[in-house]
Design a protein around this motif. Structure first.
Motif, mmCIF file in Angstrom:
data_model
loop_
_atom_site.group_PDB
_atom_site.id
_atom_site.type_symbol
_atom_site.label_atom_id
_atom_site.label_comp_id
_atom_site.label_asym_id
_atom_site.label_seq_id
_atom_site.Cartn_x
_atom_site.Cartn_y
_atom_site.Cartn_z
ATOM 1 N N GLY A 1 -0.293 5.280 7.951
ATOM 2 C CA GLY A 1 0.174 3.944 8.325
ATOM 3 C C GLY A 1 1.566 3.620 7.810
ATOM 4 N N LYS B 1 5.370 7.078 9.851
ATOM 5 C CA LYS B 1 6.004 8.391 10.034
ATOM 6 C C LYS B 1 6.222 8.707 11.517
ATOM 7 C CE LYS B 1 2.716 10.600 7.742
ATOM 8 N NZ LYS B 1 1.812 9.573 7.230
ATOM 9 N N GLY C 1 -1.238 15.665 12.972
ATOM 10 C CA GLY C 1 -2.212 14.666 13.452
ATOM 11 C C GLY C 1 -2.273 14.680 14.973
ATOM 12 N N PHE D 1 -4.112 17.811 16.207
ATOM 13 C CA PHE D 1 -5.571 17.686 16.100
ATOM 14 C C PHE D 1 -6.110 16.717 17.149
ATOM 15 C CE2 PHE D 1 -5.074 19.001 11.462
ATOM 16 C CZ PHE D 1 -5.608 20.256 11.675
ATOM 17 N N THR E 1 -11.840 14.455 10.382
ATOM 18 C CA THR E 1 -11.021 13.247 10.598
ATOM 19 C C THR E 1 -11.900 12.000 10.692
ATOM 20 O OG1 THR E 1 -11.008 13.524 12.990
ATOM 21 C CG2 THR E 1 -9.189 14.498 11.806
ATOM 22 N N LEU F 1 -9.280 15.371 5.012
ATOM 23 C CA LEU F 1 -8.319 16.343 5.556
ATOM 24 C C LEU F 1 -9.068 17.532 6.154
ATOM 25 C CD1 LEU F 1 -5.507 16.511 2.830
ATOM 26 C CD2 LEU F 1 -5.617 15.091 4.897
ATOM 27 N N VAL F 2 -8.483 18.106 7.177
ATOM 28 C CA VAL F 2 -8.999 19.338 7.767
ATOM 29 C C VAL F 2 -8.661 20.470 6.780
ATOM 30 C CG1 VAL F 2 -8.793 20.866 9.784
ATOM 31 C CG2 VAL F 2 -8.591 18.375 10.073
ATOM 32 N N THR G 1 -5.360 24.248 9.183
ATOM 33 C CA THR G 1 -4.113 23.510 9.400
ATOM 34 C C THR G 1 -2.897 24.423 9.251
ATOM 35 O OG1 THR G 1 -5.273 21.646 8.432
ATOM 36 C CG2 THR G 1 -2.907 21.398 8.747
ATOM 37 N N GLY H 1 3.185 14.651 8.689
ATOM 38 C CA GLY H 1 1.766 14.849 8.346
ATOM 39 C C GLY H 1 1.487 16.240 7.804
ATOM 40 N N ARG I 1 0.303 18.438 3.414
ATOM 41 C CA ARG I 1 -0.479 17.319 2.890
ATOM 42 C C ARG I 1 -1.278 17.717 1.657
ATOM 43 N NH1 ARG I 1 -1.300 13.852 7.903
ATOM 44 N NH2 ARG I 1 -2.579 12.114 7.253
ATOM 45 N N ASP J 1 -10.219 6.785 13.963
ATOM 46 C CA ASP J 1 -10.019 6.683 12.512
ATOM 47 C C ASP J 1 -9.239 5.428 12.106
ATOM 48 O OD1 ASP J 1 -7.636 7.653 13.562
ATOM 49 O OD2 ASP J 1 -7.300 9.125 11.971
ATOM 50 N N ARG K 1 -9.052 7.447 3.996
ATOM 51 C CA ARG K 1 -7.826 8.218 4.272
ATOM 52 C C ARG K 1 -6.775 7.961 3.194
ATOM 53 N NH1 ARG K 1 -7.079 5.863 9.956
ATOM 54 N NH2 ARG K 1 -4.973 6.699 9.975
HETATM 55 P P1 ADP Z 1 -2.475 9.318 9.401
HETATM 56 O O1 ADP Z 1 -2.256 8.217 10.384
HETATM 57 O O2 ADP Z 1 -3.723 9.155 8.596
HETATM 58 O O3 ADP Z 1 -1.257 9.640 8.590
HETATM 59 P P2 ADP Z 1 -2.339 11.692 11.095
HETATM 60 O O4 ADP Z 1 -2.180 11.154 12.450
HETATM 61 O O5 ADP Z 1 -1.172 12.397 10.470
HETATM 62 O O6 ADP Z 1 -2.883 10.582 10.151
HETATM 63 O O7 ADP Z 1 -3.604 12.680 11.028
HETATM 64 C C1 ADP Z 1 -4.890 12.259 11.430
HETATM 65 C C2 ADP Z 1 -5.938 13.113 10.744
HETATM 66 O O8 ADP Z 1 -5.714 14.517 11.054
HETATM 67 C C3 ADP Z 1 -5.922 13.067 9.197
HETATM 68 O O9 ADP Z 1 -6.682 11.988 8.708
HETATM 69 C C4 ADP Z 1 -6.548 14.415 8.858
HETATM 70 O O10 ADP Z 1 -7.949 14.411 8.976
HETATM 71 C C5 ADP Z 1 -5.992 15.347 9.928
HETATM 72 N N1 ADP Z 1 -4.751 15.983 9.466
HETATM 73 C C6 ADP Z 1 -3.501 15.736 9.930
HETATM 74 N N2 ADP Z 1 -2.598 16.482 9.274
HETATM 75 C C7 ADP Z 1 -3.292 17.223 8.375
HETATM 76 C C8 ADP Z 1 -2.941 18.170 7.376
HETATM 77 N N3 ADP Z 1 -1.667 18.517 7.171
HETATM 78 N N4 ADP Z 1 -3.928 18.730 6.655
HETATM 79 C C9 ADP Z 1 -5.188 18.406 6.851
HETATM 80 N N5 ADP Z 1 -5.602 17.506 7.747
HETATM 81 C C10 ADP Z 1 -4.673 16.910 8.500
#
Ligand code: ADP
Length: 254
Positions: free
Chosen positions: A73, A76, A95, A98, A116, A121-122, A127, A150, A153, A200, A210
Protein backbone atom coordinates in the motif's frame (compact mmCIF):
# COMPACT_ATOMS: atom_id res chain seq x y z
CA UNK A 1 -1.38 -5.46 -20.80
CA UNK A 2 0.59 -8.61 -20.36
CA UNK A 3 -0.12 -12.00 -21.63
CA UNK A 4 1.38 -15.22 -20.39
CA UNK A 5 1.54 -18.60 -22.09
CA UNK A 6 1.52 -21.63 -19.96
CA UNK A 7 2.26 -25.29 -20.40
CA UNK A 8 1.25 -27.28 -17.44
CA UNK A 9 2.99 -30.04 -15.74
CA UNK A 10 1.12 -32.73 -13.96
CA UNK A 11 3.33 -32.77 -10.94
CA UNK A 12 1.61 -30.20 -8.75
CA UNK A 13 -0.67 -32.83 -7.20
CA UNK A 14 2.20 -35.23 -6.93
CA UNK A 15 4.09 -32.54 -5.06
CA UNK A 16 1.32 -32.06 -2.53
CA UNK A 17 1.30 -35.76 -1.67
CA UNK A 18 4.87 -36.82 -2.01
CA UNK A 19 7.03 -34.02 -0.67
CA UNK A 20 8.59 -34.46 2.66
CA UNK A 21 11.77 -32.43 2.83
CA UNK A 22 12.35 -28.79 1.93
CA UNK A 23 14.75 -29.88 -0.82
CA UNK A 24 12.10 -32.11 -2.39
CA UNK A 25 9.64 -29.26 -2.22
CA UNK A 26 12.10 -26.86 -3.84
CA UNK A 27 12.72 -29.33 -6.67
CA UNK A 28 9.01 -29.73 -7.31
CA UNK A 29 8.46 -25.97 -7.24
CA UNK A 30 11.24 -25.60 -9.79
CA UNK A 31 9.51 -28.12 -12.05
CA UNK A 32 6.23 -26.22 -11.87
CA UNK A 33 8.01 -23.07 -12.90
CA UNK A 34 10.34 -24.55 -15.46
CA UNK A 35 7.64 -25.49 -17.89
CA UNK A 36 4.72 -23.39 -16.83
CA UNK A 37 5.53 -19.75 -17.35
CA UNK A 38 6.71 -17.71 -20.26
CA UNK A 39 5.66 -14.12 -20.33
CA UNK A 40 4.88 -12.45 -23.61
CA UNK A 41 4.28 -8.77 -24.03
CA UNK A 42 1.38 -7.69 -26.17
CA UNK A 43 2.66 -4.15 -26.12
CA UNK A 44 4.62 -3.21 -29.20
CA UNK A 45 8.26 -3.36 -28.22
CA UNK A 46 9.63 0.07 -27.51
CA UNK A 47 12.70 1.24 -29.34
CA UNK A 48 15.26 1.04 -26.61
CA UNK A 49 18.33 3.16 -26.36
CA UNK A 50 21.02 0.69 -27.21
CA UNK A 51 23.87 3.02 -26.52
CA UNK A 52 23.51 2.73 -22.77
CA UNK A 53 23.88 -1.03 -22.93
CA UNK A 54 27.59 -0.83 -23.28
CA UNK A 55 30.32 -1.98 -20.97
CA UNK A 56 31.22 0.38 -18.16
CA UNK A 57 34.80 0.82 -17.05
CA UNK A 58 34.24 -1.45 -14.06
CA UNK A 59 33.16 -4.28 -16.36
CA UNK A 60 29.44 -3.93 -15.54
CA UNK A 61 26.80 -3.27 -18.15
CA UNK A 62 25.55 0.30 -18.08
CA UNK A 63 22.05 -0.11 -16.73
CA UNK A 64 20.06 1.57 -13.98
CA UNK A 65 18.42 -1.00 -11.73
CA UNK A 66 16.19 0.24 -8.99
CA UNK A 67 14.49 -1.66 -6.22
CA UNK A 68 11.31 0.22 -5.40
CA UNK A 69 10.66 -0.67 -1.81
CA UNK A 70 8.02 -0.20 0.84
CA UNK A 71 5.23 -1.94 2.72
CA UNK A 72 1.98 -3.06 1.05
CA UNK A 73 0.00 0.00 0.00
CA UNK A 74 3.01 2.32 -0.03
CA UNK A 75 2.34 3.20 -3.68
CA UNK A 76 5.09 1.23 -5.41
CA UNK A 77 2.96 0.21 -8.39
CA UNK A 78 1.62 3.74 -8.95
CA UNK A 79 5.09 5.25 -8.87
CA UNK A 80 6.67 2.50 -10.96
CA UNK A 81 4.16 3.25 -13.73
CA UNK A 82 5.40 6.84 -13.87
CA UNK A 83 9.11 6.16 -13.37
CA UNK A 84 9.30 3.46 -16.05
CA UNK A 85 8.19 6.06 -18.62
CA UNK A 86 10.46 8.83 -17.34
CA UNK A 87 13.59 6.69 -17.27
CA UNK A 88 12.67 4.14 -19.94
CA UNK A 89 13.02 1.21 -17.56
CA UNK A 90 11.28 -2.15 -17.53
CA UNK A 91 8.87 -2.52 -14.61
CA UNK A 92 8.89 -5.97 -13.04
CA UNK A 93 6.25 -6.58 -10.38
CA UNK A 94 6.23 -10.01 -8.76
CA UNK A 95 2.76 -9.23 -7.36
CA UNK A 96 1.46 -8.63 -10.91
CA UNK A 97 3.10 -11.85 -12.11
CA UNK A 98 1.42 -13.87 -9.37
CA UNK A 99 -1.93 -12.15 -9.94
CA UNK A 100 -1.81 -12.86 -13.65
CA UNK A 101 -1.18 -16.53 -12.96
CA UNK A 102 -3.95 -16.63 -10.34
CA UNK A 103 -6.41 -15.01 -12.71
CA UNK A 104 -5.57 -17.55 -15.37
CA UNK A 105 -5.71 -20.49 -12.99
CA UNK A 106 -2.20 -21.75 -13.78
CA UNK A 107 -0.45 -24.22 -11.49
CA UNK A 108 1.84 -21.41 -10.38
CA UNK A 109 -1.20 -19.22 -9.71
CA UNK A 110 -2.94 -21.94 -7.69
CA UNK A 111 0.16 -22.41 -5.61
CA UNK A 112 0.65 -18.64 -5.11
CA UNK A 113 -3.00 -18.23 -4.07
CA UNK A 114 -2.56 -20.53 -1.07
CA UNK A 115 -0.08 -17.99 0.29
CA UNK A 116 -1.40 -14.64 -0.94
CA UNK A 117 -4.92 -15.26 0.38
CA UNK A 118 -3.49 -15.57 3.88
CA UNK A 119 -1.34 -12.47 3.46
CA UNK A 120 1.84 -14.56 3.44
CA UNK A 121 4.79 -14.47 1.06
CA UNK A 122 5.13 -17.10 -1.64
CA UNK A 123 8.19 -19.31 -0.96
CA UNK A 124 11.54 -17.90 -2.06
CA UNK A 125 12.38 -20.79 -4.38
CA UNK A 126 9.26 -20.15 -6.48
CA UNK A 127 9.57 -16.38 -6.51
CA UNK A 128 13.30 -16.37 -7.26
CA UNK A 129 12.98 -18.68 -10.25
CA UNK A 130 10.01 -16.78 -11.65
CA UNK A 131 11.88 -13.48 -11.35
CA UNK A 132 15.10 -14.84 -12.82
CA UNK A 133 13.29 -16.29 -15.82
CA UNK A 134 11.59 -12.98 -16.46
CA UNK A 135 14.76 -10.89 -16.12
CA UNK A 136 16.65 -13.23 -18.43
CA UNK A 137 13.95 -12.94 -21.04
CA UNK A 138 13.66 -9.17 -20.82
CA UNK A 139 17.43 -8.67 -20.95
CA UNK A 140 17.20 -9.65 -24.60
CA UNK A 141 15.64 -6.24 -25.17
CA UNK A 142 18.89 -4.67 -23.91
CA UNK A 143 16.98 -2.34 -21.61
CA UNK A 144 18.19 0.77 -19.85
CA UNK A 145 17.44 -1.05 -16.64
CA UNK A 146 14.74 -2.46 -14.40
CA UNK A 147 12.43 -1.26 -11.67
CA UNK A 148 11.98 -4.16 -9.29
CA UNK A 149 8.62 -3.74 -7.54
CA UNK A 150 7.82 -6.16 -4.73
CA UNK A 151 11.12 -7.97 -5.11
CA UNK A 152 13.32 -8.72 -3.23
CA UNK A 153 11.13 -9.21 -0.18
CA UNK A 154 13.34 -11.43 1.96
CA UNK A 155 17.04 -11.51 2.75
CA UNK A 156 17.34 -14.72 0.75
CA UNK A 157 15.75 -13.03 -2.29
CA UNK A 158 18.12 -10.08 -1.94
CA UNK A 159 21.13 -12.42 -1.93
CA UNK A 160 19.82 -14.28 -4.95
CA UNK A 161 19.21 -11.02 -6.80
CA UNK A 162 22.73 -9.77 -6.05
CA UNK A 163 24.31 -13.02 -7.29
CA UNK A 164 22.06 -13.25 -10.30
CA UNK A 165 22.67 -9.67 -11.45
CA UNK A 166 26.40 -10.14 -10.95
CA UNK A 167 26.19 -13.15 -13.27
CA UNK A 168 24.45 -10.90 -15.77
CA UNK A 169 27.23 -8.31 -15.34
CA UNK A 170 25.03 -5.72 -13.72
CA UNK A 171 23.84 -4.76 -10.23
CA UNK A 172 21.20 -3.01 -8.11
CA UNK A 173 22.05 0.69 -8.09
CA UNK A 174 19.66 1.76 -5.38
CA UNK A 175 16.82 0.73 -3.14
CA UNK A 176 14.38 3.62 -3.08
CA UNK A 177 11.87 3.21 -0.28
CA UNK A 178 8.46 4.77 0.19
CA UNK A 179 7.92 5.34 3.89
CA UNK A 180 4.30 5.38 5.07
CA UNK A 181 2.70 4.83 8.51
CA UNK A 182 0.92 1.53 9.07
CA UNK A 183 -2.51 3.01 9.78
CA UNK A 184 -2.33 5.04 6.56
CA UNK A 185 -1.48 1.83 4.71
CA UNK A 186 -4.48 -0.04 6.12
CA UNK A 187 -6.79 2.81 5.14
CA UNK A 188 -5.35 3.01 1.62
CA UNK A 189 -5.57 -0.73 1.04
CA UNK A 190 -9.17 -0.94 2.29
CA UNK A 191 -10.02 1.92 -0.05
CA UNK A 192 -8.20 0.25 -2.95
CA UNK A 193 -10.06 -3.00 -2.16
CA UNK A 194 -13.37 -1.34 -3.04
CA UNK A 195 -12.33 -1.11 -6.68
CA UNK A 196 -9.20 -3.21 -7.28
CA UNK A 197 -10.96 -6.56 -7.20
CA UNK A 198 -7.94 -7.85 -5.28
CA UNK A 199 -9.03 -10.44 -2.73
CA UNK A 200 -6.08 -9.57 -0.49
CA UNK A 201 -7.26 -5.94 -0.28
CA UNK A 202 -10.82 -6.79 0.67
CA UNK A 203 -10.20 -8.11 4.14
CA UNK A 204 -8.68 -6.07 6.97
CA UNK A 205 -7.27 -9.14 8.69
CA UNK A 206 -5.38 -10.15 5.53
CA UNK A 207 -4.16 -6.57 5.09
CA UNK A 208 -2.81 -6.49 8.64
CA UNK A 209 -1.17 -9.88 8.13
CA UNK A 210 0.57 -8.58 4.98
CA UNK A 211 1.92 -5.66 6.97
CA UNK A 212 3.01 -8.01 9.77
CA UNK A 213 4.72 -10.25 7.17
CA UNK A 214 6.50 -7.14 5.88
CA UNK A 215 7.94 -6.43 9.32
CA UNK A 216 8.80 -10.10 9.90
CA UNK A 217 10.63 -10.70 6.63
CA UNK A 218 11.02 -7.63 4.44
CA UNK A 219 11.81 -4.60 6.58
CA UNK A 220 15.26 -6.07 7.31
CA UNK A 221 16.26 -5.39 3.70
CA UNK A 222 16.71 -1.71 4.55
CA UNK A 223 19.75 -2.73 6.55
CA UNK A 224 20.95 -5.03 3.77
CA UNK A 225 21.05 -2.16 1.27
CA UNK A 226 22.14 0.44 3.83
CA UNK A 227 25.29 -1.59 4.38
CA UNK A 228 26.00 -1.25 0.67
CA UNK A 229 25.21 2.47 0.79
CA UNK A 230 22.29 1.95 -1.55
CA UNK A 231 19.28 2.73 0.64
CA UNK A 232 17.30 5.93 0.03
CA UNK A 233 14.12 6.53 1.99
CA UNK A 234 11.53 9.05 0.81
CA UNK A 235 8.31 10.24 2.41
CA UNK A 236 5.51 8.26 0.74
CA UNK A 237 2.70 10.57 1.90
CA UNK A 238 1.55 13.37 -0.41
CA UNK A 239 0.24 13.67 -3.95
CA UNK A 240 1.42 11.23 -6.64
CA UNK A 241 3.32 14.09 -8.30
CA UNK A 242 5.04 15.16 -5.10
CA UNK A 243 6.17 11.63 -4.39
CA UNK A 244 7.40 11.13 -7.97
CA UNK A 245 9.48 14.30 -7.58
CA UNK A 246 11.05 12.92 -4.37
CA UNK A 247 11.89 9.62 -6.05
CA UNK A 248 13.24 11.32 -9.17
CA UNK A 249 15.51 13.50 -7.07
CA UNK A 250 17.15 10.31 -5.81
CA UNK A 251 17.29 8.54 -9.18
CA UNK A 252 18.70 11.59 -10.97
CA UNK A 253 21.66 11.58 -8.63
CA UNK A 254 22.58 7.93 -9.19
P1 ADP B 1 1.40 -5.62 -1.86
O1 ADP B 1 0.29 -4.77 -2.36
O2 ADP B 1 1.05 -6.40 -0.63
O3 ADP B 1 2.71 -4.90 -1.78
P2 ADP B 1 2.07 -7.21 -4.22
O4 ADP B 1 1.08 -6.79 -5.22
O5 ADP B 1 3.50 -6.79 -4.42
O6 ADP B 1 1.58 -6.81 -2.80
O7 ADP B 1 2.05 -8.80 -4.03
C1 ADP B 1 0.86 -9.49 -3.70
C2 ADP B 1 1.21 -10.80 -3.03
O8 ADP B 1 2.06 -11.60 -3.90
C3 ADP B 1 2.03 -10.68 -1.72
O9 ADP B 1 1.19 -10.49 -0.60
C4 ADP B 1 2.73 -12.03 -1.69
O10 ADP B 1 1.90 -13.07 -1.23
C5 ADP B 1 3.05 -12.30 -3.16
N1 ADP B 1 4.38 -11.79 -3.50
C6 ADP B 1 4.65 -10.73 -4.29
N2 ADP B 1 5.98 -10.53 -4.38
C7 ADP B 1 6.56 -11.50 -3.63
C8 ADP B 1 7.90 -11.82 -3.28
N3 ADP B 1 8.93 -11.11 -3.75
N4 ADP B 1 8.11 -12.89 -2.50
C9 ADP B 1 7.11 -13.62 -2.04
N5 ADP B 1 5.82 -13.36 -2.29
C10 ADP B 1 5.54 -12.31 -3.07
Amino acid sequence: MWNWTHNFFGNFNKMKHSCTSKDDKDKEFKNILKDSVTRISEEPKKEVELKRYSARRDGKIDMTNIVLFGPPGAGKGTQADVLKETYNLIHLSTGDMFRYNMKNGTELGKLAKTYTEKGHLVPDSVTNDMLKAEVTRRLEEKPNGFIFDGYPRTKEQAKVLTEFLTEKETEVDAMVALEVDDEVLVKRLLERGKSSGRADDANEEVIRERIAEYYRKTDVLKEYYQKEDKYFGVDGVGSVKEITARLSAVIDRL
